[in-house]
Write a protein that holds these residues in place. Structure first.
Motif, PDB file in Angstrom:
ATOM      1  N   GLY A  29      30.715  65.819  -0.537  1.00  0.00           N
ATOM      2  CA  GLY A  29      30.591  66.719   0.954  1.00  0.00           C
ATOM      3  C   GLY A  29      31.636  67.662   0.523  1.00  0.00           C
ATOM      4  N   GLY A  30      32.227  67.815  -0.198  1.00  0.00           N
ATOM      5  CA  GLY A  30      33.324  69.433  -0.527  1.00  0.00           C
ATOM      6  C   GLY A  30      32.452  70.704  -0.859  1.00  0.00           C
ATOM      7  N   THR A  31      31.092  70.317  -1.647  1.00  0.00           N
ATOM      8  CA  THR A  31      30.797  71.586  -1.783  1.00  0.00           C
ATOM      9  C   THR A  31      29.468  71.794  -0.536  1.00  0.00           C
ATOM     10  OG1 THR A  31      30.838  70.170  -4.184  1.00  0.00           O
ATOM     11  CG2 THR A  31      28.978  72.080  -4.072  1.00  0.00           C
ATOM     12  N   ALA A  32      28.638  70.977   0.113  1.00  0.00           N
ATOM     13  CA  ALA A  32      27.890  71.186   1.000  1.00  0.00           C
ATOM     14  C   ALA A  32      28.934  71.962   2.074  1.00  0.00           C
ATOM     15  CB  ALA A  32      27.358  69.875   1.459  1.00  0.00           C
ATOM     16  N   PHE A  33      29.768  71.803   2.134  1.00  0.00           N
ATOM     17  CA  PHE A  33      30.863  72.362   3.252  1.00  0.00           C
ATOM     18  C   PHE A  33      31.033  73.900   2.965  1.00  0.00           C
ATOM     19  CE2 PHE A  33      35.107  72.864   5.951  1.00  0.00           C
ATOM     20  CZ  PHE A  33      34.402  72.658   6.706  1.00  0.00           C
ATOM     21  N   VAL A  34      32.011  73.856   1.340  1.00  0.00           N
ATOM     22  CA  VAL A  34      31.531  75.428   1.359  1.00  0.00           C
ATOM     23  C   VAL A  34      30.667  75.719   0.390  1.00  0.00           C
ATOM     24  CG1 VAL A  34      32.418  76.219  -1.014  1.00  0.00           C
ATOM     25  CG2 VAL A  34      34.030  74.705  -0.011  1.00  0.00           C
ATOM     26  N   PHE A  35      29.806  75.537   1.254  1.00  0.00           N
ATOM     27  CA  PHE A  35      28.153  76.439   0.956  1.00  0.00           C
ATOM     28  C   PHE A  35      27.861  76.619   2.196  1.00  0.00           C
ATOM     29  CE2 PHE A  35      23.952  75.992   1.593  1.00  0.00           C
ATOM     30  CZ  PHE A  35      23.221  77.184   0.605  1.00  0.00           C
ATOM     31  N   THR A  39      27.593  79.731   3.235  1.00  0.00           N
ATOM     32  CA  THR A  39      27.203  81.171   4.291  1.00  0.00           C
ATOM     33  C   THR A  39      26.665  82.049   5.803  1.00  0.00           C
ATOM     34  OG1 THR A  39      26.268  79.277   5.363  1.00  0.00           O
ATOM     35  CG2 THR A  39      24.712  79.475   4.192  1.00  0.00           C
ATOM     36  N   LEU A  40      28.452  81.498   6.509  1.00  0.00           N
ATOM     37  CA  LEU A  40      28.852  82.094   7.591  1.00  0.00           C
ATOM     38  C   LEU A  40      29.394  82.407   6.991  1.00  0.00           C
ATOM     39  CD1 LEU A  40      29.792  78.768   9.117  1.00  0.00           C
ATOM     40  CD2 LEU A  40      27.936  80.675   9.526  1.00  0.00           C
ATOM     41  N   VAL A  41      30.475  82.944   6.148  1.00  0.00           N
ATOM     42  CA  VAL A  41      31.851  83.773   5.723  1.00  0.00           C
ATOM     43  C   VAL A  41      31.586  84.313   4.396  1.00  0.00           C
ATOM     44  CG1 VAL A  41      34.422  84.072   5.967  1.00  0.00           C
ATOM     45  CG2 VAL A  41      33.733  82.455   7.304  1.00  0.00           C
ATOM     46  N   LYS A  42      31.855  85.751   4.339  1.00  0.00           N
ATOM     47  CA  LYS A  42      31.019  86.471   3.091  1.00  0.00           C
ATOM     48  C   LYS A  42      32.429  87.343   2.455  1.00  0.00           C
ATOM     49  CE  LYS A  42      26.833  86.117   3.085  1.00  0.00           C
ATOM     50  NZ  LYS A  42      26.261  84.867   2.109  1.00  0.00           N
ATOM     51  N   GLY A  43      32.864  87.036   1.128  1.00  0.00           N
ATOM     52  CA  GLY A  43      33.695  88.478   0.753  1.00  0.00           C
ATOM     53  C   GLY A  43      35.507  87.427   0.274  1.00  0.00           C
ATOM     54  N   VAL A  44      35.954  88.146   0.605  1.00  0.00           N
ATOM     55  CA  VAL A  44      37.811  87.652   0.185  1.00  0.00           C
ATOM     56  C   VAL A  44      37.634  86.651   0.970  1.00  0.00           C
ATOM     57  CG1 VAL A  44      39.971  88.320   0.409  1.00  0.00           C
ATOM     58  CG2 VAL A  44      38.432  90.029  -1.021  1.00  0.00           C
ATOM     59  N   LEU A  45      37.652  86.254   2.504  1.00  0.00           N
ATOM     60  CA  LEU A  45      37.701  85.131   3.285  1.00  0.00           C
ATOM     61  C   LEU A  45      37.444  84.049   2.676  1.00  0.00           C
ATOM     62  CD1 LEU A  45      39.440  85.713   6.172  1.00  0.00           C
ATOM     63  CD2 LEU A  45      37.469  85.804   7.432  1.00  0.00           C
ATOM     64  N   PHE A  46      35.952  84.388   2.058  1.00  0.00           N
ATOM     65  CA  PHE A  46      35.878  83.105   1.917  1.00  0.00           C
ATOM     66  C   PHE A  46      37.263  82.260   0.680  1.00  0.00           C
ATOM     67  CE2 PHE A  46      33.550  81.106  -1.601  1.00  0.00           C
ATOM     68  CZ  PHE A  46      33.144  80.187  -1.308  1.00  0.00           C
ATOM     69  N   PHE A  47      37.226  82.717   0.159  1.00  0.00           N
ATOM     70  CA  PHE A  47      38.023  82.120  -0.899  1.00  0.00           C
ATOM     71  C   PHE A  47      39.408  81.527  -0.300  1.00  0.00           C
ATOM     72  CE2 PHE A  47      35.274  84.789  -3.470  1.00  0.00           C
ATOM     73  CZ  PHE A  47      35.499  83.944  -4.432  1.00  0.00           C
ATOM     74  N   ALA A  50      38.326  78.895   1.184  1.00  0.00           N
ATOM     75  CA  ALA A  50      37.121  77.862   0.109  1.00  0.00           C
ATOM     76  C   ALA A  50      38.332  76.962  -0.725  1.00  0.00           C
ATOM     77  CB  ALA A  50      35.792  78.334  -0.414  1.00  0.00           C
ATOM     78  N   ILE A  51      39.528  77.815  -1.590  1.00  0.00           N
ATOM     79  CA  ILE A  51      40.199  77.356  -2.046  1.00  0.00           C
ATOM     80  C   ILE A  51      40.633  75.856  -1.125  1.00  0.00           C
ATOM     81  CG2 ILE A  51      42.173  77.585  -3.493  1.00  0.00           C
ATOM     82  CD1 ILE A  51      40.643  80.157  -4.299  1.00  0.00           C
ATOM     83  N   PRO A  52      41.246  76.151  -0.490  1.00  0.00           N
ATOM     84  CA  PRO A  52      42.040  74.441   0.285  1.00  0.00           C
ATOM     85  C   PRO A  52      40.958  74.022   1.017  1.00  0.00           C
ATOM     86  CG  PRO A  52      43.012  77.367   1.300  1.00  0.00           C
ATOM     87  CD  PRO A  52      41.720  76.999   0.786  1.00  0.00           C
ATOM     88  N   ILE A  53      40.178  74.296   0.840  1.00  0.00           N
ATOM     89  CA  ILE A  53      39.094  72.724   1.470  1.00  0.00           C
ATOM     90  C   ILE A  53      38.735  72.305   0.127  1.00  0.00           C
ATOM     91  CG2 ILE A  53      36.838  72.765   2.240  1.00  0.00           C
ATOM     92  CD1 ILE A  53      37.658  74.839   4.426  1.00  0.00           C
ATOM     93  N   LEU A  54      38.848  72.948  -0.703  1.00  0.00           N
ATOM     94  CA  LEU A  54      38.671  72.134  -2.385  1.00  0.00           C
ATOM     95  C   LEU A  54      39.224  71.118  -2.908  1.00  0.00           C
ATOM     96  CD1 LEU A  54      36.004  75.348  -4.561  1.00  0.00           C
ATOM     97  CD2 LEU A  54      34.804  72.874  -3.245  1.00  0.00           C
ATOM     98  N   GLY A  55      40.609  72.059  -2.800  1.00  0.00           N
ATOM     99  CA  GLY A  55      41.692  71.166  -2.878  1.00  0.00           C
ATOM    100  C   GLY A  55      41.422  69.950  -1.899  1.00  0.00           C
ATOM    101  N   ILE A  56      41.590  69.900  -1.147  1.00  0.00           N
ATOM    102  CA  ILE A  56      41.538  68.646   0.112  1.00  0.00           C
ATOM    103  C   ILE A  56      40.522  67.930   0.160  1.00  0.00           C
ATOM    104  CG2 ILE A  56      40.820  67.809   2.249  1.00  0.00           C
ATOM    105  CD1 ILE A  56      42.414  70.918   3.869  1.00  0.00           C
TER     106      ILE A  56
END
Length: 85
Positions: A29-35, A39-47, A50-56
């Protein structure tokens, strides 16, 4: 007459590799959410997102407090904060 008692009834069965089914679903679920976020956010803003979401999601999959999964504690916090008074 002796009966054989089941042992290790509190251990969860490993379904997918070294992960239990619940852990695998949290990781998937976390991987799908980050994917979807990718697709919506590119570049540094993605990271940045993504990093806090993966941590949660990883915390929900693996973190246990006194043998109780973190999602149970999150439910306790939600219900306690929703009680008026």
């Amino acid at each position: 007459m002796r009966f054989q008692l089941p042992q290790f009834i509190e251990t969860e069965i490993k379904i997918v590799g070294p992960f239990t089914l619940q852990q695998f679903l949290w990781i998937a679920g976390g991987t799908a959410f980050v994917f979807l976020l990718y697709t919506l956010v590119k570049g540094v803003l993605f990271f940045v997102f993504a990093i806090p979401i993966l941590g949660i999601f990883l915390a929900f999959a693996f973190l246990k407090i006194d043998g109780v999964p973190l999602i149970i504690y999150a439910g306790f916090i939600f219900f306690f904060s929703s009680i008026p008074g």
